[in-house]
Design an enzyme around this catalytic site. Structure first.
Site, PDB file in Angstrom:
ATOM      1  N   ARG A 171       0.833  -1.221   0.000  1.00  0.00           N
ATOM      2  CA  ARG A 171       0.000   0.000   0.000  1.00  0.00           C
ATOM      3  C   ARG A 171       0.868   1.273   0.000  1.00  0.00           C
ATOM      4  O   ARG A 171       0.532   2.268   0.632  1.00  0.00           O
ATOM      5  CB  ARG A 171      -0.944   0.027   1.206  1.00  0.00           C
ATOM      6  CG  ARG A 171      -1.962  -1.104   1.255  1.00  0.00           C
ATOM      7  CD  ARG A 171      -2.960  -1.009   0.107  1.00  0.00           C
ATOM      8  NE  ARG A 171      -4.100  -1.875   0.324  1.00  0.00           N
ATOM      9  CZ  ARG A 171      -4.149  -3.167  -0.005  1.00  0.00           C
ATOM     10  NH1 ARG A 171      -3.115  -3.738  -0.586  1.00  0.00           N
ATOM     11  NH2 ARG A 171      -5.240  -3.887   0.232  1.00  0.00           N
ATOM     12  N   SER A 245     -10.614  -0.790   3.417  1.00  0.00           N
ATOM     13  CA  SER A 245      -9.806  -0.919   4.632  1.00  0.00           C
ATOM     14  C   SER A 245      -9.364   0.457   5.091  1.00  0.00           C
ATOM     15  O   SER A 245      -8.731   1.192   4.327  1.00  0.00           O
ATOM     16  CB  SER A 245      -8.554  -1.751   4.355  1.00  0.00           C
ATOM     17  OG  SER A 245      -8.901  -3.038   3.931  1.00  0.00           O
ATOM     18  N   GLU A 340      -4.633   3.570   6.289  1.00  0.00           N
ATOM     19  CA  GLU A 340      -4.397   3.398   4.856  1.00  0.00           C
ATOM     20  C   GLU A 340      -4.999   4.569   4.093  1.00  0.00           C
ATOM     21  O   GLU A 340      -4.512   5.005   3.061  1.00  0.00           O
ATOM     22  CB  GLU A 340      -5.054   2.082   4.397  1.00  0.00           C
ATOM     23  CG  GLU A 340      -4.686   1.718   2.976  1.00  0.00           C
ATOM     24  CD  GLU A 340      -5.688   0.800   2.326  1.00  0.00           C
ATOM     25  OE1 GLU A 340      -6.578   1.306   1.629  1.00  0.00           O
ATOM     26  OE2 GLU A 340      -5.566  -0.422   2.503  1.00  0.00           O
TER      27      GLU A 340
END
Ligand code: EPU
Length: 344
Positions: A171, A245, A340
């Protein structure tokens, strides 16, 4: 297009509610929709607009808006999907950054370009995919990435980035780190296979294909399995505002994992290089947050890692919930959760 003509197309006082998947009601002082690189260059070069703070918006699927944007939102609507080359084994498929990611996936599957079927139904636009190296069900963007083009905001110049230039991680990319806020991605080129090599190693996919009665799946069937899993666990942003998420899965030294495992024998852990990746959803659930409603927000009942907007939440409210979750996971497990989602 002359700058003066274009600038007339700038909208004022625009609600960003339809443009972020959390459905948060922040206002943009100014908004420019750009459909091509030359249009983007005109906006970047405009003398009047140069003073404004710039905020780049793609599909709005990875942003938590905690305040209004007192500047210029540049909405990237650069379109178009084309095969720009091929080798004996691959197609090189270029997509505009403003294309909806899932539409690109569907287009590739329909044409037999293999490699992104596991990334079906990820919200957001193509331009955001390399920003955070999107990943799901055993595949990451970097596995199929060839190159991208991006416009430097300061100069308006177009530059090409290879996979190495992007410095992809979990990520992560150079665009979230060293080059943050400096480039606008305009197109992404993927290297997709002519011969499918399906990846069904992720447990949930194997189980879903079995339930579907399929033993040697096509890329379309893998995609359908992924869609089924996602729809069963992840809330549809059109129905319930969310951003997928909210946190990353934390990566900890193996010694820390062993220490936790001694205390919590069921704790999931996956090898990540020389370290172990924990499941943030599990940690959050153990702390009692899963399905909990806090005012207008909460952690989703089927996937604790997803924070949702029950209708009238503000970005600040969601941010505060995330702070509480971070604190409680740290107090219980001594593990720090990182967001995130980008907070503005
Ligand atoms: N788990 C729980 N409770 C929960 C959620 C998960 O105990 O509420 C446990 C599961 O039982 C499993 C483990 O956590 O043992 C992993 O769960 P899952 O397979 O659902 O995946 P995840 O690690 O929670 C990651 C990605 C998702 C991606 C899935 C599938 C991150 C931050 N998230 O979630 O990506 O779809 O794997 O590959 O890496 C996103 O980035 O927005 C996203 C949805």
């Amino acid at each position: 297009m002359a700058a003066s003509i274009f600038v007339k197309m700038i909208e004022q006082n625009v609600s960003l509610k339809p443009y972020n998947t959390f459905g948060l009601n922040a206002q943009a002082k100014l908004m420019a929709r750009v459909g091509s690189v030359p249009e983007l260059q005109v906006v970047l070069a405009d003398g009047n607009l140069k003073r404004e703070e710039r905020f780049i918006l793609g599909g709005g699927s990875n942003i938590l808006l905690t305040r209004d944007v007192d500047g210029l939102v540049i909405k990237n609507e650069i379109d178009g999907i084309e095969v720009i080359g091929e080798s004996p084994e691959h197609y090189f498929v270029r997509s505009g950054a403003g294309v909806v990611w899932h539409e690109l996936v569907m287009h590739c599957i329909a044409n037999g370009y293999a490699g992104i079927e596991n990334l079906s139904l990820i919200p957001g636009n193509v331009g955001a995919a390399p920003m955070q190296n999107i990943g799901a069900y055993g595949v990451e963007l970097k596995d199929v990435f060839h190159s991208l083009e991006a416009v430097e905001m300061a100069s308006g110049n177009v530059e090409t980035f290879s996979s190495a230039d992007c410095q992809f991680g979990y990520r992560e990319s150079v665009f979230k780190r060293k080059l943050k806020g400096q480039f606008i991605i305009s197109s992404v080129t993927l290297k997709l296979s002519k011969t499918p090599n399906v990846n069904t190693s992720y447990g949930a996919i194997e189980q879903e294909l079995e339930a579907m009665g399929i033993s040697s799946p096509t890329i379309k069937e893998v995609s359908q399995a992924v869609i089924n899993i996602r729809q069963s666990k992840l809330p549809d942003p059109k129905v319930l505002g969310n951003s997928g998420s909210f946190f990353k899965n934390p990566v900890v030294p193996n010694s820390k994992f062993e220490e936790l495992k001694a205390k919590y024998p069921n704790i999931p852990g996956y090898p990540a290089g020389a370290e172990t990746k924990l499941a943030a959803g599990w940690l959050i659930e153990q702390c009692g947050w899963k399905g909990k409603v806090v005012g207008n927000t909460g952690s989703h009942s089927k996937q604790a890692l997803v924070l949702v907007n029950y209708g009238n939440a503000t970005g600040v409210e969601i941010f505060e919930l995330s702070e509480q979750i971070i604190r409680s996971v740290y107090d219980t497990f001594g593990v720090h959760l990182e967001r995130e989602v980008n907070v503005y």
